[in-house]
Enzyme design. Structure first.
Site, PDB file in Angstrom:
ATOM      1  N   ASN A  98      38.109  38.720 -60.530  1.00  0.00           N
ATOM      2  CA  ASN A  98      37.786  38.307 -61.906  1.00  0.00           C
ATOM      3  C   ASN A  98      37.592  39.498 -62.839  1.00  0.00           C
ATOM      4  OD1 ASN A  98      35.358  38.991 -60.695  1.00  0.00           O
ATOM      5  ND2 ASN A  98      34.177  37.513 -61.872  1.00  0.00           N
ATOM      6  N   ASP A 314      27.739  40.046 -53.259  1.00  0.00           N
ATOM      7  CA  ASP A 314      28.117  39.516 -54.574  1.00  0.00           C
ATOM      8  C   ASP A 314      27.655  40.477 -55.669  1.00  0.00           C
ATOM      9  OD1 ASP A 314      29.148  37.928 -56.553  1.00  0.00           O
ATOM     10  OD2 ASP A 314      27.666  36.334 -56.381  1.00  0.00           O
TER      11      ASP A 314
HETATM   12 ZN   LIG Z   1      30.995  33.422 -56.845  1.00  0.00          ZN
END
Ligand SMILES: [Zn+2]
Lengths: 434, 338
Positions: A98, A314
């Site tokens: 992303n 993350d």
């Molecule tokens: Zn995610």
């Protein structure tokens, strides 16, 4: 590249079943020898690391990081993000797609993996599962895998349409890589900024229900079963950052049924609850959100009983001005590369009695296995010289101001950690030294 | 412990009632009494020359006018910055807007904002005393204080009572309607039990999820209850002690996504004369406004003898005077903490 000798340490290499005193010789970027203490002294190593009192383990592997390059280098770059990884003991990281633009073509993937980006540790990437991560048309899995894709994901966005997700699982099964899914039914989470429950109610914030996560996990498992039955393929679903007991139970059942499902849990989800939002602290805002204590305990139970395959950070850096906003407007995410080991050892090892060897396995061999990183996640002779040396007894407090990341968005500023990284070696190069 | 530049919240701020000590409540109400008794010219000297910014990102005639008139009657200079005016620069962050107001000499900011928690951000980033005039679905602290004052002046046997944890002993407050979206409900449900009131929340589950029980806090002393049946809530509570019925506005636009039948809602939850007389004829009726006659409340009840709605408005002005004096550390409020 000079030889490196690591002497007097306790070698913990779960993949080869070693947990004992061993000396290590690294040569030409590989593990050249693993010997009983004393045997390697004859070798003239130019660089020697005395690991007395330390654990010597395979470099940690993180299958879920956001490095923000291209497009948002004010938050992070491949160089700074991987420097933070090195400081946290990681030697392999998998970048999520992303970015701006989304990493969805061979050209973009090659650009990202190019040495010119200055990655400090080994960089891998999962390109987008669909063009622009729009969830409509799947990308060219074959070509992307040829230039290094280790899996496919629209992380941050779920692949909502059944047909598209099915297509992605089938395509990935043909190549033998996972489809990694951010499990969130976004049709149920519009306008939500934290976990649904009494805390959200009191704060007047719209909450994400646990069903928004579990529904997608359950749907994906149904697709797996369907593909196995009708297509004769064995697709691999990897569920990202599981945060709810309900999704964890669905994964547990799917594993029992013999489906190829793996999953990761982030350190914040086994350490904190939604109470950490406090007075709208945007450093506690992430997606999936911090849940209640029963969910937190379910993450620990899943880690203890083997339902969880790996720990992933993350790592999601954001600039200060972005987090200094109204809670509902601030972006999701926290940094995590430099706090993962310290939290895992504190919460899982010290707090819940998990062996150090198992903690290391969840952070090296297991994640390396999920994305098939050959020769990584272990220190057996011949594998890559990816090593972390850490003091397992060191108690310290994380200081966000000293982070190697460009960003400082963490709820763990000042938080107690157990186990401090002394040195990180990536393919035979010392990339971090305390 | 956070890396965000979150300074401390200035004394005199009122962001939430959650951590407002009962002694603080007592001090605010005592000051309200003093200010109300004062002659107007004397009152106008208290904040003479002081600068108060009213920062309204959300329109609210009632609350804005109330704060503005309160400030002016104390002699303060006010400036209104609203999203309708050009003063809020397009896209400028709340923090930067706050810093601009501070640089222009604002000594206190009254904030109305559509995002829950916005007053915390403003207070921490400016260091100025901030009064929360309603934030998102979160709180409306001054409303809870004015509601409290209304009860103390209208309920039998309350006048002259000391403000402590037993002041509202024997009083049941039934809050009915769209509790999910109501900052008034949250502030009242958090404040009133700490003064001894029994708070019963009432409404269909679409507008009142079970999570609302969390408003009572960890210790059971602040417990709130849920009763879905309005008639039952009125009846069982009216039979023991004093009773307040607080009706909340139903915002039609918010019902769109919910599976709620308006006609059904009216028949089950509207406070009309028949229901009031049959179940709780002595109850004090309150409404934070603006109300929709014929929806959550009938016109007869709103204008009837049980209604305290006009008192609420009047008390709003007086309580806000006290809050402004407290925020600016004037008139005996110098030592307060938040
Ligand atoms: Zn995610």
């Amino acid at each position: 590249m000079s030889d490196i000798l690591i002497l007097n340490g306790r070698l913990v290499d779960p993949a080869s079943g070693v947990d004992a005193e061993r000396d290590l010789l690294l040569r030409h970027g590989r593990v050249a020898a693993v010997e009983m203490p004393g045997e390697l002294r004859a070798v003239k190593g130019k660089e020697t690391i005395d690991a007395k009192g330390m654990i010597v383990a395979p470099g940690l592997v993180d299958v879920h990081v956001h490095l923000r390059e291209p497009g948002q280098t004010y938050k992070e770059s491949i160089k700074t993000g991987t420097a933070a990884a090195a400081a946290g003991g990681f030697t392999s990281v998998v970048a999520m797609p992303n970015t701006l633009p989304v990493n969805d073509t061979v050209e973009k993937l090659e650009w990202m993996l190019d040495a010119a980006r200055g990655a400090v540790v080994k960089l891998f990437a999962m390109p987008a599962a669909t063009f622009g991560s729009l969830g409509e048309e799947i990308t060219d899995f074959h070509e992307l895998a040829r230039v290094g894709a280790v899996g496919f994901t629209d992380d941050g966005k779920p692949v909502l349409v059944d047909r598209v997700m099915r297509g992605a699982l089938v395509a990935a099964a043909g190549i033998g890589v996972p489809v990694s899914q951010h499990a969130e039914d976004t049709r149920l989470t519009g306008g939500c900024s934290m976990n649904a429950g009494p805390v959200a109610f009191r704060l007047g914030l719209r909450g994400m229900t646990v069903e928004a996560e579990s529904k997608i996990v359950e749907r994906d498992i149904r697709l797996l079963r369907d593909i196995e039955q009708h297509d004769g393929l064995r697709p691999h679903l990897h569920v990202q950052h599981v945060s709810t007991a309900k999704a964890m139970e669905a994964i547990r059942q799917a594993k029992r049924a013999g489906l190829h499902v793996t999953c990761e849990v982030a350190p914040h989800h086994f350490t904190l609850t939604d109470e950490a939002v406090g007075d709208y602290d945007t450093n506690a805002k992430m997606n999936p959100p911090l849940r209640n204590d029963a969910d937190r305990l379910a993450m620990i139970a899943g880690l203890m009983d083997g339902t969880v395959d790996c720990i992933a950070t993350d790592h999601a850096p954001h600039a200060l001005f972005e987090k200094e906003q109204e809670f509902e407007r601030a972006p999701n995410g926290i940094t995590g590369l430099e706090t993962a080991l310290g939290l895992a050892l504190r919460v899982l090892h010290k707090g819940n009695g998990m062996s150090i060897s198992r903690v290391i396995e969840l952070m090296s061999a297991q994640p390396a296995g999920i994305v098939s990183l050959d020769g990584r996640g272990t220190l057996s002779v011949g594998s890559f010289a990816d090593v972390v040396v850490f003091d397992p007894a060191a108690e310290w407090s994380f200081e966000a101001a000293k982070s190697r990341s460009k960003s400082r968005n963490t709820p763990f500023d000042g938080a107690p950690m157990l186990g401090r990284v002394a040195a990180t070696i990536s393919e035979g190069r010392v990339v971090f030294k305390a | 412990m956070t890396i965000l530049e979150t300074g401390t919240v200035a004394a005199g701020s009122l962001l939430t009632v959650a951590n407002l000590a009962v002694e603080e409540v007592a001090a605010i109400l005592a000051a309200t009494d003093r200010l109300e008794r004062m002659a107007a010219p004397e009152r106008a000297k208290i904040l003479a020359g002081r600068r108060i910014a009213l920062l309204f990102y959300e329109s609210s005639t009632r609350t804005r006018t109330s704060f503005e008139l309160a400030a002016k009657s104390l002699g303060a200079m006010t400036t209104l910055v609203s999203d309708k005016s050009s003063s809020i620069e397009k896209g400028e962050s709340l923090k930067d807007t706050g810093l601009t107001l501070r640089a222009l000499g604002a000594e206190c900011i009254v904030l109305r904002h559509a995002n829950s928690g916005a007053p915390y951000l403003l207070a921490k980033s400016t260091g100025l005393p901030v009064l929360n005039a309603g934030d998102g679905m979160h709180e409306h602290p001054s409303q809870a204080l004015l509601d409290l004052r209304t009860m103390l002046t209208r309920l039998p046997g309350m006048s002259g009572r000391l403000i402590n944890g037993k002041t509202l002993g024997g009083v049941t407050v039934v809050i009915t309607g769209d509790i999910l979206h109501s900052r008034v409900a949250r502030s009242n449900a958090m404040l009133l039990p700490r003064l001894g009131a029994r708070v019963v929340l009432c409404g269909p589950k679409e507008l009142l999820p079970e999570d609302a029980l969390g408003l009572g806090g960890a210790d059971s002393s602040g417990a709130v209850e849920i009763e879905r049946d309005f008639d039952k809530a009125l009846k069982q509570t009216a039979s023991n002690g004093t009773m307040v019925v607080m009706m909340l506005r139903i915002q039609r636009e918010r019902l769109a996504g919910l599976e709620l039948d308006l006609g059904d809602y009216i028949s089950r939850y509207q406070l009309d004369e028949e229901r009031l007389m049959a179940r709780a004829p002595e109850a004090l009726v309150m409404h934070p406004g603006p109300m929709i006659r014929g929806l959550e409340i009938s016109g007869e009840v709103a204008d009837g003898p049980n209604s305290a709605i006009e008192d609420q408005v009047r008390n709003g002005l007086a309580v806000r005077m006290a809050l402004l004096v407290r925020a600016l550390g004037a008139g005996g409020f110098e030592s307060v903490t938040v």
